[in-house]
Design a protein around this motif. Structure first.
Motif, PDB file in Angstrom:
ATOM      1  N   LEU A  33       0.833  -1.192   0.000  1.00  0.00           N
ATOM      2  CA  LEU A  33       0.000   0.000   0.000  1.00  0.00           C
ATOM      3  C   LEU A  33       0.874   1.250   0.000  1.00  0.00           C
ATOM      4  CD1 LEU A  33      -2.514  -0.924   2.834  1.00  0.00           C
ATOM      5  CD2 LEU A  33      -2.967  -0.976   0.386  1.00  0.00           C
ATOM      6  N   ILE A  34       0.396   2.286  -0.653  1.00  0.00           N
ATOM      7  CA  ILE A  34       0.996   3.605  -0.548  1.00  0.00           C
ATOM      8  C   ILE A  34      -0.127   4.536  -0.139  1.00  0.00           C
ATOM      9  CG2 ILE A  34       2.082   5.527  -1.750  1.00  0.00           C
ATOM     10  CD1 ILE A  34       3.427   3.499  -3.584  1.00  0.00           C
ATOM     11  N   GLY A  35       0.065   5.223   0.984  1.00  0.00           N
ATOM     12  CA  GLY A  35      -0.993   6.097   1.465  1.00  0.00           C
ATOM     13  C   GLY A  35      -0.494   7.106   2.465  1.00  0.00           C
ATOM     14  N   ASN A  36      -1.438   7.894   2.976  1.00  0.00           N
ATOM     15  CA  ASN A  36      -1.126   8.944   3.944  1.00  0.00           C
ATOM     16  C   ASN A  36      -1.641   8.570   5.323  1.00  0.00           C
ATOM     17  OD1 ASN A  36       0.048  10.682   2.010  1.00  0.00           O
ATOM     18  ND2 ASN A  36      -1.986  11.294   1.362  1.00  0.00           N
ATOM     19  N   VAL A  37      -0.859   8.914   6.335  1.00  0.00           N
ATOM     20  CA  VAL A  37      -1.203   8.638   7.723  1.00  0.00           C
ATOM     21  C   VAL A  37      -2.304   9.607   8.144  1.00  0.00           C
ATOM     22  CG1 VAL A  37      -0.317   8.577  10.084  1.00  0.00           C
ATOM     23  CG2 VAL A  37       1.126   7.811   8.188  1.00  0.00           C
ATOM     24  N   GLY A  38      -3.405   9.083   8.674  1.00  0.00           N
ATOM     25  CA  GLY A  38      -4.569   9.897   9.011  1.00  0.00           C
ATOM     26  C   GLY A  38      -4.510  10.555  10.371  1.00  0.00           C
ATOM     27  N   GLN A  39      -3.744   9.998  11.298  1.00  0.00           N
ATOM     28  CA  GLN A  39      -3.585  10.578  12.631  1.00  0.00           C
ATOM     29  C   GLN A  39      -2.247  10.092  13.178  1.00  0.00           C
ATOM     30  OE1 GLN A  39      -7.131   8.948  14.358  1.00  0.00           O
ATOM     31  NE2 GLN A  39      -6.052   7.278  15.350  1.00  0.00           N
ATOM     32  N   ALA A  45       2.912  -0.519  17.281  1.00  0.00           N
ATOM     33  CA  ALA A  45       2.362   0.754  16.806  1.00  0.00           C
ATOM     34  C   ALA A  45       1.201   0.470  15.862  1.00  0.00           C
ATOM     35  CB  ALA A  45       3.431   1.575  16.098  1.00  0.00           C
ATOM     36  N   ARG A  46       0.179   1.310  15.951  1.00  0.00           N
ATOM     37  CA  ARG A  46      -0.992   1.204  15.079  1.00  0.00           C
ATOM     38  C   ARG A  46      -1.123   2.503  14.313  1.00  0.00           C
ATOM     39  NH1 ARG A  46      -6.488   2.689  15.649  1.00  0.00           N
ATOM     40  NH2 ARG A  46      -7.843   1.407  14.365  1.00  0.00           N
ATOM     41  N   VAL A  47      -1.293   2.375  12.994  1.00  0.00           N
ATOM     42  CA  VAL A  47      -1.413   3.544  12.121  1.00  0.00           C
ATOM     43  C   VAL A  47      -2.655   3.386  11.261  1.00  0.00           C
ATOM     44  CG1 VAL A  47      -0.350   4.732  10.157  1.00  0.00           C
ATOM     45  CG2 VAL A  47       1.075   3.952  12.034  1.00  0.00           C
ATOM     46  N   ARG A  48      -3.412   4.473  11.127  1.00  0.00           N
ATOM     47  CA  ARG A  48      -4.538   4.521  10.186  1.00  0.00           C
ATOM     48  C   ARG A  48      -3.995   5.111   8.895  1.00  0.00           C
ATOM     49  NH1 ARG A  48      -9.140   2.677  10.060  1.00  0.00           N
ATOM     50  NH2 ARG A  48     -10.288   4.593   9.764  1.00  0.00           N
ATOM     51  N   LEU A  49      -4.046   4.317   7.820  1.00  0.00           N
ATOM     52  CA  LEU A  49      -3.483   4.712   6.532  1.00  0.00           C
ATOM     53  C   LEU A  49      -4.591   4.870   5.504  1.00  0.00           C
ATOM     54  CD1 LEU A  49      -0.553   5.048   5.339  1.00  0.00           C
ATOM     55  CD2 LEU A  49      -0.877   2.767   4.378  1.00  0.00           C
ATOM     56  N   ASP A  99       7.303   5.166  15.797  1.00  0.00           N
ATOM     57  CA  ASP A  99       7.208   6.056  16.953  1.00  0.00           C
ATOM     58  C   ASP A  99       8.084   7.293  16.781  1.00  0.00           C
ATOM     59  OD1 ASP A  99       6.535   7.007  19.503  1.00  0.00           O
ATOM     60  OD2 ASP A  99       8.117   5.841  20.477  1.00  0.00           O
ATOM     61  N   LYS A 100       9.248   7.110  16.217  1.00  0.00           N
ATOM     62  CA  LYS A 100      10.217   8.204  16.117  1.00  0.00           C
ATOM     63  C   LYS A 100       9.985   9.117  14.910  1.00  0.00           C
ATOM     64  CE  LYS A 100      15.164   8.932  16.603  1.00  0.00           C
ATOM     65  NZ  LYS A 100      16.456   8.303  16.782  1.00  0.00           N
ATOM     66  N   TYR A 101       9.569   8.561  13.775  1.00  0.00           N
ATOM     67  CA  TYR A 101       9.581   9.329  12.531  1.00  0.00           C
ATOM     68  C   TYR A 101       8.235   9.555  11.849  1.00  0.00           C
ATOM     69  CZ  TYR A 101      14.596   8.522  12.806  1.00  0.00           C
ATOM     70  OH  TYR A 101      15.886   8.491  13.232  1.00  0.00           O
ATOM     71  N   VAL A 102       7.207   8.797  12.180  1.00  0.00           N
ATOM     72  CA  VAL A 102       5.942   8.879  11.448  1.00  0.00           C
ATOM     73  C   VAL A 102       4.961   9.791  12.177  1.00  0.00           C
ATOM     74  CG1 VAL A 102       3.970   7.568  10.568  1.00  0.00           C
ATOM     75  CG2 VAL A 102       6.275   6.615  10.408  1.00  0.00           C
ATOM     76  N   HIS A 103       4.341  10.698  11.405  1.00  0.00           N
ATOM     77  CA  HIS A 103       3.383  11.650  11.953  1.00  0.00           C
ATOM     78  C   HIS A 103       2.183  11.761  11.027  1.00  0.00           C
ATOM     79  CE1 HIS A 103       6.522  12.889  14.721  1.00  0.00           C
ATOM     80  NE2 HIS A 103       7.331  12.967  13.697  1.00  0.00           N
ATOM     81  N   LYS A 104       1.134  12.365  11.533  1.00  0.00           N
ATOM     82  CA  LYS A 104      -0.068  12.599  10.732  1.00  0.00           C
ATOM     83  C   LYS A 104       0.304  13.323   9.436  1.00  0.00           C
ATOM     84  CE  LYS A 104      -4.490  14.957  10.837  1.00  0.00           C
ATOM     85  NZ  LYS A 104      -5.437  15.719  11.655  1.00  0.00           N
ATOM     86  N   GLY A 105      -0.226  12.822   8.315  1.00  0.00           N
ATOM     87  CA  GLY A 105       0.011  13.443   7.019  1.00  0.00           C
ATOM     88  C   GLY A 105       1.169  12.860   6.233  1.00  0.00           C
ATOM     89  N   ASP A 106       2.042  12.087   6.882  1.00  0.00           N
ATOM     90  CA  ASP A 106       3.177  11.492   6.185  1.00  0.00           C
ATOM     91  C   ASP A 106       2.712  10.453   5.179  1.00  0.00           C
ATOM     92  OD1 ASP A 106       4.915  13.014   7.656  1.00  0.00           O
ATOM     93  OD2 ASP A 106       5.564  11.399   8.979  1.00  0.00           O
TER      94      ASP A 106
END
Length: 136
Positions: free
Chosen positions: A2-8, A22-26, A61-68
């Motif tokens: 998948l290629i997408g943007n982090v929602g939160q 870690a849990r990410v909404r993509l 945890d260190k590098y991923v943020h909302k919108g990435d």
């Protein structure tokens, strides 16, 4: 994959001896298009739950943020649970095995000294360019 943007911002939980999950909404978006007869098909966005473990979770945890923007490879897992009202819920998650950060690293604010040094260096380069004119 998948290629997408982090929602939160990611939800990260540490447990045991420095282990984490870690849990990410993509969000992935399929671009809309126009059919030959003129009918417009709108963009379609799907949301995915991506789970990261161990080393990948620490990177998240260190590098991923909302919108990435992320590239994720993993496997699908389906699970079910009973919610607070006793209703059975089904969830599909992606257990990440590989990830690439596609958003360029954020530039940290430069200190006043670094800005002055950069400006001075640029000014020196311009003056050198004027005094050392090359014939080509």
């Amino acid at each position: 994959m998948l290629i997408g943007n982090v929602g939160q911002d990611p939800e990260v939980h540490y447990y045991d001896s420095d282990q984490c999950v870690a849990r990410v909404r993509l969000a992935t978006t399929e671009r809309g298009y126009t059919l030959q007869n003129g009918t417009k098909v709108p963009d379609r966005t799907d949301w995915h739950n991506v789970i990261f473990y161990h080393g990948l979770a620490k990177i998240v945890d260190k590098y991923v943020h909302k919108g990435d923007k992320l590239y994720v490879e993993g496997r699908l897992r389906n699970r079910s649970y009973d919610d607070k009202k006793g209703q059975r819920r089904f969830v599909t998650e992606i257990y990440a095995e590989n990830m690439e950060l596609l958003t360029p690293r954020r530039m940290h604010e430069k200190s006043a000294d670094n800005q002055t040094q950069t400006q001075t260096t640029a000014g020196q380069a311009e003056s050198l360019g004027e005094t050392n004119k090359l014939p080509f």
